[in-house]
Design an enzyme around this catalytic site. Sequence first.
Site, PDB file in Angstrom:
ATOM      1  N   ARG A  51       4.165  -4.218  -0.724  1.00 26.31           N
ATOM      2  CA  ARG A  51       4.432  -2.948  -0.372  1.00 26.31           C
ATOM      3  C   ARG A  51       5.202  -1.974  -1.365  1.00 26.31           C
ATOM      4  O   ARG A  51       4.962  -0.759  -1.467  1.00 26.31           O
ATOM      5  CB  ARG A  51       4.996  -2.728   1.047  1.00 26.31           C
ATOM      6  CG  ARG A  51       5.016  -1.116   1.619  1.00 26.31           C
ATOM      7  CD  ARG A  51       5.531  -1.471   3.119  1.00 26.31           C
ATOM      8  NE  ARG A  51       5.361  -0.301   3.900  1.00 26.31           N
ATOM      9  CZ  ARG A  51       6.475   0.688   4.207  1.00 26.31           C
ATOM     10  NH1 ARG A  51       7.257   0.065   3.942  1.00 26.31           N
ATOM     11  NH2 ARG A  51       6.135   1.882   5.087  1.00 26.31           N
ATOM     12  N   ILE A 106       3.691   6.971   3.548  1.00 23.48           N
ATOM     13  CA  ILE A 106       2.961   5.600   3.736  1.00 23.48           C
ATOM     14  C   ILE A 106       3.566   4.952   5.119  1.00 23.48           C
ATOM     15  O   ILE A 106       4.736   5.214   5.441  1.00 23.48           O
ATOM     16  CB  ILE A 106       3.691   4.759   2.618  1.00 23.48           C
ATOM     17  CG1 ILE A 106       2.919   3.272   2.659  1.00 23.48           C
ATOM     18  CG2 ILE A 106       5.202   4.245   2.699  1.00 23.48           C
ATOM     19  CD1 ILE A 106       3.281   2.034   1.620  1.00 23.48           C
ATOM     20  N   SER A 107       2.374   4.648   5.792  1.00 19.64           N
ATOM     21  CA  SER A 107       2.904   4.303   7.421  1.00 19.64           C
ATOM     22  C   SER A 107       3.491   3.205   7.655  1.00 19.64           C
ATOM     23  O   SER A 107       3.926   2.751   6.679  1.00 19.64           O
ATOM     24  CB  SER A 107       1.417   4.014   7.888  1.00 19.64           C
ATOM     25  OG  SER A 107       0.549   5.097   8.063  1.00 19.64           O
ATOM     26  N   GLN A 108       4.483   3.222   8.515  1.00 20.10           N
ATOM     27  CA  GLN A 108       5.397   2.053   8.965  1.00 20.10           C
ATOM     28  C   GLN A 108       4.526   0.732   8.891  1.00 20.10           C
ATOM     29  O   GLN A 108       3.435   0.670   9.551  1.00 20.10           O
ATOM     30  CB  GLN A 108       5.828   2.469  10.557  1.00 20.10           C
ATOM     31  CG  GLN A 108       6.710   1.446  11.248  1.00 20.10           C
ATOM     32  CD  GLN A 108       6.768   1.809  12.792  1.00 20.10           C
ATOM     33  OE1 GLN A 108       6.459   2.678  13.151  1.00 20.10           O
ATOM     34  NE2 GLN A 108       7.509   0.940  13.493  1.00 20.10           N
TER      35      GLN A 108
END
Length: 225
Positions: free
Chosen positions: A48, A74-76
Amino acid sequence: MTPRLRLQPESVGIGMTSQRVRDRLVERLREAGIQDEATLNAMRTVPRHLFIDEALASRAYEDTALPIGHGQTISQPWVVARMTEAVLQVTPAKVLEVGTGSGYQGAILAALGLEVYTVERIGDLLRQARKRFRHLGMNVRSKHDDGRIGWPEHGPYDAIVVTAAAPALVDALVDQLAVGGRLVAPVGGPSSQSLVQLTRGADGAIEQQVLAPVTFVPLLSGMLD
């Protein structure tokens, strides 16, 4: 499904971006209810920290959304895992992602061996995501376009993942969902959103289920360079 990923030595990470830190994130996701092992393995494998600004790399494996520029995030990780887990339940082969963003969600899907098509309205974000896909050796098909339109030329899709929230499910996207397919999307406004799962049955009937409360950036129309 087994993640298929080619990591260069510099992509593996050290310190706060090391494999050990990724493993800890995966254990937190498991404790938070993520059960699908293929999803967890993909989250463990895909680095990530390569999908965010270097200045934020030390926070890459926190279970939180992070800014990526242009008012986007950027999503959890938990949300990425939950959306991935939901679509894998219908054993898809071909997936449409609406809202490429950093490229992380698309990379997770590609690491699972899925045929991924992704659409992004912000050209600069898409160019960065394409570089990351190439760096990781991922064959993700991408397009700079209005995500609300989807990518009908390659439909129908076994699964559709929408990474921005609209007040209601977008008909043009639902129309691109194959029989037996599943669409997962955040639905709602700025103050209240839910992650919704929509499944098209063998008879064409639509079944809808709310998975969790979430917070996403809005799904906007048009294109930006």
